[in-house]
Design a protein around this motif. Structure first.
Motif, PDB file in Angstrom:
ATOM      1  N   LEU A   1       0.952  -1.166   0.079  1.00  0.00           N
ATOM      2  CA  LEU A   1      -0.124   0.082   0.123  1.00  0.00           C
ATOM      3  C   LEU A   1       0.997   1.115  -0.132  1.00  0.00           C
ATOM      4  O   LEU A   1       1.617   1.328   0.867  1.00  0.00           O
ATOM      5  CB  LEU A   1      -0.650  -0.003   1.464  1.00  0.00           C
ATOM      6  CG  LEU A   1      -2.005   0.985   1.254  1.00  0.00           C
ATOM      7  CD1 LEU A   1      -3.076   0.332   0.182  1.00  0.00           C
ATOM      8  CD2 LEU A   1      -2.813   0.584   2.554  1.00  0.00           C
TER       9      LEU A   1
ATOM     10  N   PHE B   1       0.772   5.850  -1.037  1.00  0.00           N
ATOM     11  CA  PHE B   1      -0.366   6.919  -1.246  1.00  0.00           C
ATOM     12  C   PHE B   1       0.484   8.028  -1.957  1.00  0.00           C
ATOM     13  O   PHE B   1       1.679   8.085  -2.111  1.00  0.00           O
ATOM     14  CB  PHE B   1      -0.422   7.204   0.262  1.00  0.00           C
ATOM     15  CG  PHE B   1       0.700   8.047   0.929  1.00  0.00           C
ATOM     16  CD1 PHE B   1       0.927   9.320   0.719  1.00  0.00           C
ATOM     17  CD2 PHE B   1       1.357   7.228   1.853  1.00  0.00           C
ATOM     18  CE1 PHE B   1       1.954  10.171   1.453  1.00  0.00           C
ATOM     19  CE2 PHE B   1       2.346   8.041   2.263  1.00  0.00           C
ATOM     20  CZ  PHE B   1       2.629   9.619   2.476  1.00  0.00           C
TER      21      PHE B   1
ATOM     22  N   TYR C   1      -4.639   6.525  -1.204  1.00  0.00           N
ATOM     23  CA  TYR C   1      -3.919   5.109  -1.013  1.00  0.00           C
ATOM     24  C   TYR C   1      -4.136   4.268  -2.252  1.00  0.00           C
ATOM     25  O   TYR C   1      -5.406   4.144  -2.436  1.00  0.00           O
ATOM     26  CB  TYR C   1      -4.263   4.418   0.286  1.00  0.00           C
ATOM     27  CG  TYR C   1      -3.584   5.094   1.406  1.00  0.00           C
ATOM     28  CD1 TYR C   1      -2.178   4.613   2.010  1.00  0.00           C
ATOM     29  CD2 TYR C   1      -4.219   6.180   2.077  1.00  0.00           C
ATOM     30  CE1 TYR C   1      -1.653   5.309   2.806  1.00  0.00           C
ATOM     31  CE2 TYR C   1      -3.458   6.859   3.071  1.00  0.00           C
ATOM     32  CZ  TYR C   1      -2.302   6.542   3.603  1.00  0.00           C
ATOM     33  OH  TYR C   1      -1.843   7.090   4.597  1.00  0.00           O
TER      34      TYR C   1
END
Length: 137
Positions: A58, A60, A70
């Motif tokens: 993940l 962002f 994200y």
């Protein structure tokens, strides 16, 4: 309880709560971030969202001073956004849901910013799969 994942399956999320304030957003930023005519977003309480897998995947994008969007750094699926001015919730991209939901969108928003080719035309044909004669490439 809802399950969600990115396109490649490296990010997996569990939501043990409701999804609120669901809208179809036609603003230019949502269109660009999804590559589609609009984004369907809903709010989820952070205390009900569990990242089961993909913490390392993940990533962002700092969209503004207060907003982080994200996404999966492997397949680029948009997952959710956080706003520091609303610290208790995330705005989930409903396209990542693997589960059926009982909540429903309440409105189309920023329709004056919608794509010129997005006509809300209910007269288009509907197909269960690919339209006939469409290439499967």
């Amino acid at each position: 309880m809802y399950q969600a994942s990115c396109l490649c399956g490296q990010v997996k999320i569990l939501i043990d709560g409701t999804i609120t304030d669901i809208i179809h957003c036609h603003c230019s930023r949502c269109r660009k971030s999804t590559g589609t005519a609009f984004a369907t977003n809903g709010y989820v309480s952070k205390e009900t969202l569990t990242l089961l897998q993909g913490t390392q995947t993940l990533n962002f994008y700092q969209a503004s001073e207060h907003t982080r969007k994200y996404f999966c750094s492997n397949c680029a699926s948009p997952i959710y956004s956080e706003n520091s001015q609303d610290p208790l919730r995330v705005r989930l991209r409903l396209g990542v849901l693997d589960s059926d939901i009982i909540e429903r969108p309440s409105s189309h928003n920023f329709v004056t910013s919608r794509a010129c080719w997005d006509q809300f035309d209910d007269h288009l044909p509907h197909y269960k799969g690919c339209e006939p004669n469409r290439s499967k490439s």
